[in-house]
Scaffold this motif. Structure first.
Motif, PDB file in Angstrom:
ATOM      1  N   GLY A   1       0.799  -1.219   0.000  1.00 28.63           N
ATOM      2  CA  GLY A   1       0.000   0.000   0.000  1.00 28.63           C
ATOM      3  C   GLY A   1       0.833   1.271   0.000  1.00 28.63           C
ATOM      4  O   GLY A   1       2.002   1.281  -0.398  1.00 28.63           O
ATOM      5  N   GLN A   2       0.234   2.363   0.421  1.00 25.63           N
ATOM      6  CA  GLN A   2       0.859   3.696   0.514  1.00 25.63           C
ATOM      7  C   GLN A   2       1.403   4.173  -0.830  1.00 25.63           C
ATOM      8  O   GLN A   2       2.446   4.831  -0.899  1.00 25.63           O
ATOM      9  N   ARG A   3       0.696   3.856  -1.913  1.00 25.13           N
ATOM     10  CA  ARG A   3       1.166   4.274  -3.236  1.00 25.13           C
ATOM     11  C   ARG A   3       1.222   5.794  -3.363  1.00 25.13           C
ATOM     12  O   ARG A   3       2.040   6.326  -4.119  1.00 25.13           O
ATOM     13  N   HIS A   4       0.318   6.482  -2.654  1.00 29.86           N
ATOM     14  CA  HIS A   4       0.316   7.944  -2.748  1.00 29.86           C
ATOM     15  C   HIS A   4       1.597   8.557  -2.197  1.00 29.86           C
ATOM     16  O   HIS A   4       1.971   9.680  -2.554  1.00 29.86           O
ATOM     17  N   LEU A   5       2.298   7.802  -1.336  1.00 28.47           N
ATOM     18  CA  LEU A   5       3.560   8.268  -0.768  1.00 28.47           C
ATOM     19  C   LEU A   5       4.774   7.608  -1.401  1.00 28.47           C
ATOM     20  O   LEU A   5       5.804   8.251  -1.615  1.00 28.47           O
ATOM     21  N   LEU A   6       4.641   6.305  -1.691  1.00 26.30           N
ATOM     22  CA  LEU A   6       5.801   5.498  -2.077  1.00 26.30           C
ATOM     23  C   LEU A   6       5.761   4.983  -3.505  1.00 26.30           C
ATOM     24  O   LEU A   6       6.641   4.225  -3.920  1.00 26.30           O
ATOM     25  N   GLY A   7       4.709   5.364  -4.259  1.00 28.40           N
ATOM     26  CA  GLY A   7       4.675   5.003  -5.676  1.00 28.40           C
ATOM     27  C   GLY A   7       5.827   5.667  -6.407  1.00 28.40           C
ATOM     28  O   GLY A   7       6.568   6.481  -5.857  1.00 28.40           O
ATOM     29  N   LYS A   8       5.970   5.340  -7.691  1.00 27.21           N
ATOM     30  CA  LYS A   8       7.108   5.853  -8.469  1.00 27.21           C
ATOM     31  C   LYS A   8       7.193   7.374  -8.456  1.00 27.21           C
ATOM     32  O   LYS A   8       8.279   7.945  -8.549  1.00 27.21           O
TER      33      LYS A   8
ATOM     34  N   GLY B   1       5.616   9.215  -5.948  1.00 25.63           N
ATOM     35  CA  GLY B   1       5.256   9.663  -4.605  1.00 25.63           C
ATOM     36  C   GLY B   1       6.295  10.592  -4.004  1.00 25.63           C
ATOM     37  O   GLY B   1       7.500  10.372  -4.160  1.00 25.63           O
ATOM     38  N   LEU B   2       5.846  11.623  -3.303  1.00 24.83           N
ATOM     39  CA  LEU B   2       6.771  12.605  -2.749  1.00 24.83           C
ATOM     40  C   LEU B   2       7.715  11.990  -1.734  1.00 24.83           C
ATOM     41  O   LEU B   2       8.923  12.260  -1.752  1.00 24.83           O
ATOM     42  N   LEU B   3       7.204  11.149  -0.838  1.00 27.08           N
ATOM     43  CA  LEU B   3       8.069  10.557   0.179  1.00 27.08           C
ATOM     44  C   LEU B   3       9.138   9.690  -0.468  1.00 27.08           C
ATOM     45  O   LEU B   3      10.303   9.702  -0.041  1.00 27.08           O
ATOM     46  N   ARG B   4       8.778   8.940  -1.500  1.00 24.64           N
ATOM     47  CA  ARG B   4       9.765   8.111  -2.191  1.00 24.64           C
ATOM     48  C   ARG B   4      10.869   8.980  -2.797  1.00 24.64           C
ATOM     49  O   ARG B   4      12.064   8.667  -2.673  1.00 24.64           O
ATOM     50  N   ARG B   5      10.468  10.089  -3.432  1.00 28.70           N
ATOM     51  CA  ARG B   5      11.467  10.962  -4.046  1.00 28.70           C
ATOM     52  C   ARG B   5      12.385  11.584  -3.000  1.00 28.70           C
ATOM     53  O   ARG B   5      13.578  11.764  -3.230  1.00 28.70           O
ATOM     54  N   VAL B   6      11.806  11.926  -1.841  1.00 25.03           N
ATOM     55  CA  VAL B   6      12.623  12.481  -0.760  1.00 25.03           C
ATOM     56  C   VAL B   6      13.636  11.453  -0.284  1.00 25.03           C
ATOM     57  O   VAL B   6      14.825  11.754  -0.100  1.00 25.03           O
ATOM     58  N   ILE B   7      13.185  10.205  -0.089  1.00 29.40           N
ATOM     59  CA  ILE B   7      14.078   9.140   0.392  1.00 29.40           C
ATOM     60  C   ILE B   7      15.195   8.881  -0.615  1.00 29.40           C
ATOM     61  O   ILE B   7      16.367   8.759  -0.251  1.00 29.40           O
ATOM     62  N   GLU B   8      14.831   8.826  -1.891  1.00 31.05           N
ATOM     63  CA  GLU B   8      15.827   8.521  -2.923  1.00 31.05           C
ATOM     64  C   GLU B   8      16.821   9.655  -3.128  1.00 31.05           C
ATOM     65  O   GLU B   8      17.910   9.436  -3.664  1.00 31.05           O
TER      66      GLU B   8
ATOM     67  N   TYR C   1       1.961  10.104  10.123  1.00 28.53           N
ATOM     68  CA  TYR C   1       0.657  10.112  10.781  1.00 28.53           C
ATOM     69  C   TYR C   1      -0.254   9.072  10.135  1.00 28.53           C
ATOM     70  O   TYR C   1      -0.406   9.050   8.916  1.00 28.53           O
ATOM     71  N   GLY C   2      -0.838   8.207  10.945  1.00 29.10           N
ATOM     72  CA  GLY C   2      -1.753   7.209  10.403  1.00 29.10           C
ATOM     73  C   GLY C   2      -2.042   6.130  11.421  1.00 29.10           C
ATOM     74  O   GLY C   2      -1.407   6.055  12.473  1.00 29.10           O
ATOM     75  N   PRO C   3      -3.014   5.263  11.120  1.00 27.83           N
ATOM     76  CA  PRO C   3      -3.378   4.195  12.056  1.00 27.83           C
ATOM     77  C   PRO C   3      -2.256   3.183  12.215  1.00 27.83           C
ATOM     78  O   PRO C   3      -1.283   3.175  11.435  1.00 27.83           O
ATOM     79  N   SER C   4      -2.368   2.344  13.205  1.00 30.87           N
ATOM     80  CA  SER C   4      -1.336   1.336  13.442  1.00 30.87           C
ATOM     81  C   SER C   4      -1.382   0.256  12.362  1.00 30.87           C
ATOM     82  O   SER C   4      -2.420   0.021  11.736  1.00 30.87           O
ATOM     83  N   GLY C   5      -0.231  -0.359  12.147  1.00 29.15           N
ATOM     84  CA  GLY C   5      -0.166  -1.491  11.236  1.00 29.15           C
ATOM     85  C   GLY C   5      -0.212  -1.157   9.766  1.00 29.15           C
ATOM     86  O   GLY C   5      -0.627  -1.985   8.950  1.00 29.15           O
ATOM     87  N   VAL C   6       0.206   0.059   9.386  1.00 29.43           N
ATOM     88  CA  VAL C   6       0.139   0.426   7.974  1.00 29.43           C
ATOM     89  C   VAL C   6       1.508   0.728   7.372  1.00 29.43           C
ATOM     90  O   VAL C   6       1.601   1.219   6.250  1.00 29.43           O
ATOM     91  N   GLY C   7       2.598   0.464   8.124  1.00 33.59           N
ATOM     92  CA  GLY C   7       3.937   0.557   7.547  1.00 33.59           C
ATOM     93  C   GLY C   7       4.801   1.704   7.997  1.00 33.59           C
ATOM     94  O   GLY C   7       5.888   1.910   7.452  1.00 33.59           O
TER      95      GLY C   7
END
Length: 416
Positions: A19-26, A28-35, A45-51
Motif C-alpha cells: 500500500g501507501q502508493r500515494h507516498l511510495l509510488g514511483k 510519490g513525494l516521500l519516495r522521491r525524498v528518500i531517494e 501520521y496514520g493508524p497502526s499497522g500500515v507501515g
C-alpha cells in the motif's frame, strides 16, 4: 529461536511495502525524498499497522544511518541525550535517525527539548503518531517537520500480503488453506497489516486436519476491523461523516456511519450528534423533525442495544430524506458574531421589563404596542437597539415551509 511472522515478512525495500502508493509510488513525494538521500525531519501520521515503522527502517538502511527506535510511552529526554552522546563516535558515523513512536505521549516540555537536538542536523527525527499531529504535536516541532499521512491498506493490496504470508508461514508443512480465507482476512482487518499477519500466524499454528478453514478465519478476525477510540480522530471522523452524509441526503452512507458507531458501542455520541443535525441541517424546512428525532433518541435509551438501533436508524433515514435548511443556524451565528464584536446597544425602552414599581418613572414600556391587540397579531415597531436597528440575520430558506411563512408575513407586513 522463535521469530514472529511479521518480522519474517517485513519489507526490505520501498517496492516491497504494502500500500501507501500515494507516498511510495514511483512519483510519490516521500519516495522521491528518500531517494534523494537527504532526509528531513518528518512526522508519519496514520493508524497502526500500515507501515510507518517499516518505512523508517528502510530509510535508515538506504541512507546508511543508524536507526534508534524509541517509544514515547516509555522513553524520555535522557534517552535522546544518550543517543546524542554516540553521534561523534564510531557507533553512528553518518549521524542518527531517531524513530520516535507515539510522539503524542511526549508532553510539551519533552517535545520542545527535541529542538536543540534536531536543529544541529546531526540527528534526524522521524516521529510517528496515530493521532492528528496538528492537535497533539506542538507547533515548534511541526514547523520543523514534514507531515506524511499513511492510510489504511486497501483490500486488494492486503489480500496479496495475506496470501504471501500464508505461503511463508506454511512453508513445507503442506497445510491447506480453504478458498476465501485470504479474502476474508483482507476485508476483516480494517487495513491493518499487523492484524492480518497475526491472524495468519494464529491460523497456521492452530490448523487442524482440515487445514485453515474459513470458519477459523472468521473466529480469528472477528470485529478486528473496528478502528475506534472515543478520544481519538476516528471518533470525530465518523461523527463528521454521519452529519455530512445526512446533510448530503444520502441515507445509505448515513446508516453506514451510524452502524460503525453502534458497533463500537457508542450510542451516546450518535444520539447527541443526531439531535444537533435535526436543528442544524433540517431545521425550519421540517420543524417537527427535531421532536421526532428526540422521541427516537428517547426510545433508543429506554430500549438499549441491540433494539436501540431501530429507532436510531428511523431517525437517521428521516433526516437524510427530509428537506434541508440551515437558515436557523446561519441566523444565530450572524447574530452572535455581532454580539461578540460588541455591536449591541441599549435595549429600546418600550420593550424593557416594566413589571415592577417605578418602571414608568424610568420610562420603561410607556410606548410599547401589544401585537395581539392589532389585526393579524402584528404591529410595526422597533425591537433592535438604535445602533443596529437595521441589522438583518435571518433569510427564509428555499423550502416549502419557510417560503409559506415568508409569503404569509410579506402579505401581513406589506398590508400595513
Amino acid at each position: 529461536m522463535y521469530q514472529p511472522l511479521a518480522d519474517k515478512i517485513r519489507p526490505k525495500t520501498l517496492d516491497d511495502v504494502v500500500g501507501q502508493r500515494h507516498l511510495l509510488g514511483k512519483t510519490g513525494l516521500l519516495r522521491r525524498v528518500i531517494e534523494s538521500g537527504t532526509i528531513p525531519n518528518m512526522i508519519f501520521y496514520g493508524p497502526s499497522g500500515v507501515g510507518k515503522t517499516t518505512v523508517a527502517s528502510i530509510i535508515a538502511k538506504q541512507t546508511e544511518r543508524k536507526l534508534y527506535h524509541l517509544n514515547a510511552t516509555t522513553a524520555g529526554i535522557a534517552d535522546i541525550k544518550a543517543i546524542i552522546d554516540e553521534l561523534d563516535t564510531f557507533l553512528a558515523p553518518n549521524g542518527a535517525l531517531v524513530y520516535l513512536d507515539e510522539i503524542q505521549y511526549f508532553n510539551k516540555k519533552q517535545q520542545q527539548s527535541l529542538l536543540e537536538f534536531i536543529e544541529t542536523g546531526k540527528m534526524t527525527l522521524i516521529a510517528s503518531t496515530t493521532e492528528n499531529p496538528y492537535f497533539y504535536v506542538y507547533n515548534a516541532i511541526l514547523s520543523r517537520s514534514t507531515v506524511f499521512e499513511f492510510r489504511p491498506i486497501e483490500v486488494e493490496d492486503m489480500q496479496h500480503a495475506v496470501e504471501r504470508a500464508f505461503s511463508l508461514a506454511i512453508g513445507d508443512k503442506g497445510t491447506s488453506v480453504e478458498d476465501g480465507v485470504a479474502a476474508y482476512i483482507a476485508q476483516a482487518v480494517g487495513g491493518d497489516v499487523r492484524k492480518a499477519l497475526g491472524a495468519v500466524e494464529l491460523l497456521v499454528l492452530g490448523a487442524g486436519e482440515e487445514g485453515v478453514t474459513l470458519a477459523d478465519a472468521q473466529q480469528a478476525a472477528q470485529r478486528s476491523n473496528m478502528r475506534y477510540d472515543r478520544d481519538g480522530d476516528s471518533h470525530y471522523d465518523i461523527l463528521s461523516a454521519l452529519q455530512k452524509s445526512i446533510r448530503g441526503s444520502d441515507p445509505d452512507a448515513a446508516l453506514h456511519y451510524l452502524a460503525r458507531l453502534l458497533e463500537a458501542g457508542d450510542m451516546i455520541s450518535a444520539a447527541r450528534r443526531m439531535l444537533v443535525i435535526a436543528s442544524e441541517d433540517i431545521g425550519l424546512a421540517y420543524p417537527q423533525c427535531a421532536a421526532i428525532v428526540k422521541a427516537c433518541v428517547d426510545s433508543a435509551f429506554q430500549l438499549g442495544l441491540p433494539e436501540a438501533r431501530i429507532p436510531l436508524a428511523e431517525a437517521v433515514i428521516l433526516m437524510a430524506t427530509a428537506p434541508k435548511s440551515n437558515s436557523a443556524a446561519a441566523a444565530i451565528d450572524a447574530a452572535m458574531a455581532d454580539v461578540r464584536a460588541g455591536r449591541t446597544g441599549d435595549i429600546p425602552a418600550h420593550i424593557k421589563d416594566a413589571h415592577y414599581g417605578g418602571a414608568q418613572k424610568l420610562g420603561r414600556g410607556l410606548t410599547y404596542q401589544y401585537p395581539h391587540a392589532f389585526p393579524n397579531h402584528w404591529v410595526r415597531q422597533q425591537y433592535l437597539p438604535d445602533e443596529i436597528k437595521n441589522a438583518h440575520y435571518y433569510d427564509y430558506g428555499p423550502n416549502k415551509t419557510e417560503q409559506a411563512a415568508k409569503a404569509y408575513w410579506e402579505r401581513i407586513k406589506g398590508a400595513k
